[in-house]
Structure formats: structure tokens, C-alpha cells
Scaffold this motif. Structure first.
Motif, mmCIF file in Angstrom:
data_model
loop_
_atom_site.group_PDB
_atom_site.id
_atom_site.type_symbol
_atom_site.label_atom_id
_atom_site.label_comp_id
_atom_site.label_asym_id
_atom_site.label_seq_id
_atom_site.Cartn_x
_atom_site.Cartn_y
_atom_site.Cartn_z
ATOM 1 N N SER A 288 0.826 -1.213 0.000
ATOM 2 C CA SER A 288 0.000 0.000 0.000
ATOM 3 C C SER A 288 0.858 1.259 0.000
ATOM 4 O O SER A 288 1.885 1.337 0.670
ATOM 5 C CB SER A 288 -0.909 0.020 1.231
ATOM 6 O OG SER A 288 -1.833 -1.042 1.174
ATOM 7 N N THR A 289 0.372 2.244 -0.759
ATOM 8 C CA THR A 289 0.998 3.563 -0.774
ATOM 9 C C THR A 289 -0.083 4.620 -0.548
ATOM 10 O O THR A 289 -1.280 4.340 -0.692
ATOM 11 C CB THR A 289 1.691 3.842 -2.118
ATOM 12 O OG1 THR A 289 0.716 3.796 -3.166
ATOM 13 C CG2 THR A 289 2.774 2.811 -2.401
ATOM 14 N N ASP A 290 0.349 5.828 -0.200
ATOM 15 C CA ASP A 290 -0.628 6.906 -0.071
ATOM 16 C C ASP A 290 -0.892 7.511 -1.446
ATOM 17 O O ASP A 290 -0.381 7.031 -2.473
ATOM 18 C CB ASP A 290 -0.182 7.949 0.957
ATOM 19 C CG ASP A 290 1.056 8.733 0.531
ATOM 20 O OD1 ASP A 290 1.444 8.685 -0.656
ATOM 21 O OD2 ASP A 290 1.645 9.403 1.388
ATOM 22 N N GLU A 291 -1.684 8.599 -1.478
ATOM 23 C CA GLU A 291 -2.082 9.177 -2.759
ATOM 24 C C GLU A 291 -0.912 9.751 -3.557
ATOM 25 O O GLU A 291 -1.000 9.917 -4.772
ATOM 26 C CB GLU A 291 -3.143 10.264 -2.530
ATOM 27 C CG GLU A 291 -2.688 11.478 -1.747
ATOM 28 C CD GLU A 291 -2.721 11.266 -0.237
ATOM 29 O OE1 GLU A 291 -2.407 12.218 0.512
ATOM 30 O OE2 GLU A 291 -3.075 10.135 0.194
ATOM 31 N N ARG A 292 0.215 10.024 -2.896
ATOM 32 C CA ARG A 292 1.390 10.558 -3.587
ATOM 33 C C ARG A 292 2.412 9.477 -3.924
ATOM 34 O O ARG A 292 3.447 9.755 -4.519
ATOM 35 C CB ARG A 292 2.046 11.648 -2.746
ATOM 36 C CG ARG A 292 1.168 12.882 -2.533
ATOM 37 C CD ARG A 292 1.880 13.945 -1.718
ATOM 38 N NE ARG A 292 3.104 14.393 -2.349
ATOM 39 C CZ ARG A 292 4.053 15.114 -1.755
ATOM 40 N NH1 ARG A 292 3.913 15.450 -0.478
ATOM 41 N NH2 ARG A 292 5.140 15.488 -2.396
ATOM 42 N N GLY A 293 2.126 8.246 -3.527
ATOM 43 C CA GLY A 293 3.016 7.145 -3.866
ATOM 44 C C GLY A 293 4.005 6.742 -2.801
ATOM 45 O O GLY A 293 4.786 5.796 -2.996
ATOM 46 N N TRP A 294 3.994 7.417 -1.649
ATOM 47 C CA TRP A 294 4.883 7.029 -0.556
ATOM 48 C C TRP A 294 4.377 5.740 0.083
ATOM 49 O O TRP A 294 3.179 5.550 0.256
ATOM 50 C CB TRP A 294 4.942 8.127 0.508
ATOM 51 C CG TRP A 294 5.323 9.481 -0.014
ATOM 52 C CD1 TRP A 294 4.502 10.556 -0.172
ATOM 53 C CD2 TRP A 294 6.617 9.918 -0.443
ATOM 54 N NE1 TRP A 294 5.186 11.624 -0.666
ATOM 55 C CE2 TRP A 294 6.495 11.276 -0.843
ATOM 56 C CE3 TRP A 294 7.865 9.304 -0.525
ATOM 57 C CZ2 TRP A 294 7.573 12.011 -1.329
ATOM 58 C CZ3 TRP A 294 8.942 10.050 -0.997
ATOM 59 C CH2 TRP A 294 8.795 11.375 -1.389
ATOM 60 N N ILE A 295 5.280 4.852 0.448
ATOM 61 C CA ILE A 295 4.895 3.551 1.004
ATOM 62 C C ILE A 295 4.389 3.722 2.438
ATOM 63 O O ILE A 295 4.992 4.413 3.256
ATOM 64 C CB ILE A 295 6.089 2.573 0.977
ATOM 65 C CG1 ILE A 295 6.486 2.277 -0.471
ATOM 66 C CG2 ILE A 295 5.734 1.268 1.699
ATOM 67 C CD1 ILE A 295 7.698 1.381 -0.605
ATOM 68 N N LYS A 296 3.263 3.056 2.728
ATOM 69 C CA LYS A 296 2.698 3.076 4.073
ATOM 70 C C LYS A 296 3.287 1.935 4.899
ATOM 71 O O LYS A 296 3.395 0.806 4.413
ATOM 72 C CB LYS A 296 1.175 2.917 4.017
ATOM 73 C CG LYS A 296 0.426 4.067 3.369
ATOM 74 C CD LYS A 296 -1.074 3.781 3.402
ATOM 75 C CE LYS A 296 -1.901 4.889 2.800
ATOM 76 N NZ LYS A 296 -3.350 4.572 2.851
ATOM 77 N N VAL A 297 3.641 2.222 6.142
ATOM 78 C CA VAL A 297 4.154 1.201 7.055
ATOM 79 C C VAL A 297 3.509 1.367 8.420
ATOM 80 O O VAL A 297 2.963 2.425 8.738
ATOM 81 C CB VAL A 297 5.696 1.264 7.200
ATOM 82 C CG1 VAL A 297 6.390 0.900 5.904
ATOM 83 C CG2 VAL A 297 6.134 2.645 7.685
ATOM 84 N N ASN A 298 3.587 0.321 9.247
ATOM 85 C CA ASN A 298 3.096 0.430 10.622
ATOM 86 C C ASN A 298 4.215 0.936 11.530
ATOM 87 O O ASN A 298 5.288 1.332 11.056
ATOM 88 C CB ASN A 298 2.527 -0.909 11.106
ATOM 89 C CG ASN A 298 3.567 -2.032 11.096
ATOM 90 O OD1 ASN A 298 4.778 -1.789 11.096
ATOM 91 N ND2 ASN A 298 3.103 -3.266 11.089
ATOM 92 N N ASP A 299 3.976 0.911 12.827
ATOM 93 C CA ASP A 299 4.964 1.434 13.776
ATOM 94 C C ASP A 299 6.265 0.642 13.763
ATOM 95 O O ASP A 299 7.301 1.123 14.236
ATOM 96 C CB ASP A 299 4.394 1.419 15.199
ATOM 97 C CG ASP A 299 3.279 2.437 15.392
ATOM 98 O OD1 ASP A 299 3.179 3.374 14.585
ATOM 99 O OD2 ASP A 299 2.493 2.281 16.354
#
Length: 465
Positions: A288-299
């Protein structure tokens, strides 16, 4: 034996690789361009190497006042400057390669893409492909320069910060779009080299960062003016055209429709970064990435796919895009891969800005404290109050501390001045140890040193609290 594949050989990637190999993992490190990533090849190290030449010019101009009878009309040889920069990069890159070899890390030069949560395919530089199976994958591919509409990079007139590191000559007129860290650092360097520099910043101050106190932004703008740098705020660039006199750049006010024009020979675009994720197949694998393409991670820095982690600039500005943060994230991930449960801690992160004068920051500013409704006291000590600053001939700057009113606990620090990027380390440790300003004031600081500014500021605050 755990198999770990790391995509990206910057500070995050190689730090993770070293840590994993020391724990006995079988490590593969994939890098598409040059080992060391942006930091070593196009960022931290080359810019500071070039800045050393700028510092030398400014020192040379003070020779007469220092009692040195020698000509002070220095000229810059960009070929020598660039060659020295390349030499420093090559030495440090060679050191990384030797360490990889000593730790039995497999280095692969090529472009990686994810096939699934355990498989990476690499297109090698000879255009052949290879597949790597692993238990864990760490994405550390970083970021790249953001282009502006109507200002596409052409390596001639419209330049990125990467291009600025290989100029064959000093531009007579340099327009810098963006008054952030990179833009300001380049402005002072090339002003020292002899360029007539103009900075255009859309916001209302230089270094419009939450971590930089307003007082330091104002000080930096004053020093920019003294250095001959023209600062234009609350304006944005619209377009440019080339004519017989160079480039004519049109700029527009942020709060109205007024436009003006300025002439330049070269335009540096320094307005931000975008994720370096093209070709990774993130969407196909389900990362998963945000709307700008940065990768989402947990803590714990794990992505939406189990066993795939991400670190460094590829996480974007919701984290902290600094080389030393990427390295810390790399260490955090390796601990988690080996069974520890460690959240990444972003609460105490120093920032080093190599303008002239330098700036070092850590913790929260006075403005942030007030926005959070915290009861704080602040104090500032000017560098010119210190004997060592006069001895060095480095008078601009200040030390500003923020402390909690009830307890006196240090909450933040901003330093501007000579060696500010080194001085901030003491206050970073103080924040990490939850020290009070009284603790700092009761610590004897050597005389004569610039660190006495920290002592004087802490003493003043401790007497008020």
C-alpha cells in the motif's frame, strides 16, 4: 539462516545490510545506480565537500584581518572542486564496498522489481535477469527530485540539485526556486563562488519548516542579504523563456495576481522530492501507498504485506526524510526481523542544515510548543556574546532553548552559528535523557568554546524556572 533482500543501497539500505549480516543473515543488497544512494552520491557528502571550497573562499577574504598578508581575490576552479568532490565520494563508496565484502553481503547492480512477498527479480546492467528468493524484503529505494510544470530539467538551463554538483563553471546569475534546506545551502555556496543569487520561496520565510524557529529564519535571511543573496518570498515561478540575455523568469505573487520578471542564466528547481518506486510493482504485489506514492508502514516499519518492510525517504514526509533517520529505521527493522518488537522512535531527531551560518535543531520550537498549548519558557544567547566566537571571527548566530515551565525539562533547541551542526549533539542527548535545563547548567562546559552558549542559555532558563 535468514535470507534478507534489501532494495536500495543508501544509508538505510546499507546500514540494515551491515546489521543483518553481523547477526548471521544471508544478505543481498541491490542497487540500481551507485552504492551509497542519494546521501553519498548526490546529497549530504558532495554538497558538504563543495561547501568546504566556499568556506575557504570566505575565510580567504578575511586573511588581511587575520594578519595574513596574501592576495584575497580568489577565483574558483570548478573542475578542481568537482574532481575533489568525486574523489571523496569514490573513497567513501570504496569503503562501503569493502565492508560489504568483509561481511559477505552479496552486492547486485541492477533494477529490482517485486514478484511476490518472497521473490525479487533484478534486471542486471547487462540486460539479463535474475531472481532472488528471501524470507524478508526491505525496500529502501529513496526519493528523487520533483520537477515543476513548465520547468523540466534539461541539465543546461533548468537544473536539479544533482546537476548543481557537476557544473563546469559558476553561473553569473542563479535563480533558486525553493527556500528550503537544499535551496538555501546551494544559495550560500554559489554566492560565495561569485554567483548573483536570487531565492524564490512561496511561503513567507526561508526554511519554512516546523523544526526551524522563526527567529533563526529571520537571522538566516539577514545573513543572506549580507552575502548578496536576493530573497523573494510569497512568490511562485510561472514560466520562463530564453533570449539573447539568458533566461527571463516570470514569477507571481501568492496572494494576488501580480507578476514580475527577473533575468537569470541558470534556474535551480529545489521544491521537494517524490518517491523512487517506479518499476517496483508495488501495486501488483499489494504494497500500500498513499495518494502521492509514498509507502505506508506500521509502527514497526512493516508494509501492508507481511515480511516486506520499507525504510528511508520512500516513506515520505509523514516520517522524517533524513539520512540518519533512514539508518535508524534500518536498525529498527533488523531488530524486528530477528524477533524483537521495536517501534521506530521519531521523538528525538536532530537536523543539520549547512547554510552560512549553520543551523542545528532538535525537539520542538517555541512556535510548536505554543500551538500544542504547552506552558514553556525560552531564552536566546547570541553567539557574539561568546569569547570563542570573537576569536574565530564567527559572530552571527544564537542558541535558543525551549523548556517546560513546571519541570524545567528541555523540550527543544535551535542553534545557528559556526559548528551549530556539531553543537546540536549535546542537546540531542539531553532530550533523549529527558534532562532539565538545570542538568545542562550544572554541567561544566569548557572555556573558551562555542558550547558555552548552550551553558549560558540553560543557566538563564534554570534561574527563571
Amino acid at each position: 539462516m535468514l535470507r534478507i533482500t534489501i532494495i536500495g543501497g543508501g544509508p538505510g539500505g546499507y546500514t540494515a545490510a551491515f546489521a543483518a549480516a553481523k547477526r548471521g543473515a544471508s544478505v543481498t543488497l541491490i542497487e540500481a545506480e551507485s552504492l551509497g544512494g542519494t546521501c553519498l552520491n548526490w546529497g549530504c557528502i558532495p554538497t558538504k565537500t563543495i561547501k568546504t571550497s566556499a568556506d575557504a573562499i570566505l575565510l580567504g577574504k578575511r586573511f588581511e584581518s587575520l594578519g595574513l598578508e596574501q592576495p584575497t581575490n580568489f577565483s574558483i576552479n570548478m573542475k578542481t572542486v568537482v574532481n575533489r568532490k568525486d574523489s571523496v565520494i569514490n573513497i567513501l563508496r570504496s569503503g562501503l564496498e569493502k565492508k560489504c565484502s568483509a561481511l559477505k553481503i552479496k552486492l547486485i547492480a541492477g533494477k529490482a522489481s517485486l514478484l511476490n512477498e518472497n521473490t525479487v527479480e533484478v534486471k542486471l546492467n547487462d540486460n539479463t535477469n535474475t531472481k532472488i528468493e528471501s524470507d524478508f524484503i526491505i525496500i529502501a529505494t529513496g526519493s528523487r527530485n520533483l520537477e515543476l510544470k513548465n520547468f523540466a530539467f534539461d541539465q543546461k538551463n533548468i537544473l536539479s540539485s544533482d546537476d548543481m554538483l557537476n557544473l563546469e563553471s559558476v553561473p553569473k546569475r542563479l535563480c533558486i526556486v525553493g527556500g528550503g534546506v537544499i535551496g538555501c545551502e546551494m544559495a550560500f555556496i554559489y554566492a560565495a563562488f561569485g554567483s548573483k543569487v536570487t531565492i524564490i520561496e512561496a511561503q513567507d520565510r526561508l526554511l519554512p519548516l516546523a523544526s526551524v524557529d522563526l527567529e533563526l529564519s529571520k537571522l538566516l535571511q539577514r545573513e543572506a542579504k549580507k552575502s548578496g543573496i536576493n530573497v523573494i518570498v510569497k512568490q511562485s515561478v510561472q514560466s520562463y523563456e530564453q533570449n539573447e540575455n539568458g533566461l527571463k523568469v516570470t514569477i507571481k505573487a501568492i496572494d494576488n495576481d501580480n507578476t514580475t520578471e527577473l533575468e537569470s542564466d541558470t534556474v535551480l528547481i529545489s521544491v521537494g522530492r517524490i518517491p523512487q518506486t517506479q518499476g517496483l510493482n508495488l501495486e501488483q504485489v499489494g504494497v500500500s501507498t498513499d495518494e502521492r506514492g509514498w509507502i505506508k508502514v506500521n509502527d514497526y516499519l512493516e508494509s501492508s504485506i507481511k515480511n516486506i518492510y520499507a525504510i528511508g525517504d520512500v516513506l515520505g514526509p509523514t516520517k522524517i526524510m533524513l539520512a540518519h533517520v533512514a539508518a535508524a529505521e534500518g536498525l529498527c527493522v533488523i531488530k524486528n526481523i530477528f524477533g524483537e518488537t521495536e517501534k521506530m522512535d521519531y521523538s528525538v531527531v536532530p537536523s543539520a542544515i549547512f547554510t552560512m551560518p549553520e543551523i542545528g535543531t532538535v525537539g520542538i520550537t517555541e512556535q510548536e510548543a505554543k500551538a500544542k498549548g504547552l506552558e514553556v519558557k525560552t531564552t536566546s544567547v547570541l553567539m557574539r556574546e561568546l569569547g570563542k566566537a570573537h576569536a574565530l571571527g564567527e559572530l552571527p548566530g544564537l542558541v535558543k532553548l525551549v523548556a517546560e515551565t513546571k519541570t524545567g525539562r528541555l523540550l527543544g533547541a535551535n542553534i545557528s552559528g559556526a559548528y551549530a551542526t556539531e553543537l546540536i549533539a549535546e542537546l540531542t542527548l539531553a532530550l533523549k535523557m529527558r534532562a532539565s535545563v538545570k542538568d545542562i547548567a550544572q554541567t561544566i562546559h569548557a572555556h573558551p568554546t562555542l558550547s558555552e552558549g548552550i551553558f549560558e542559555a540553560a543557566l538563564s532558563l534554570s534561574e527563571e524556572i
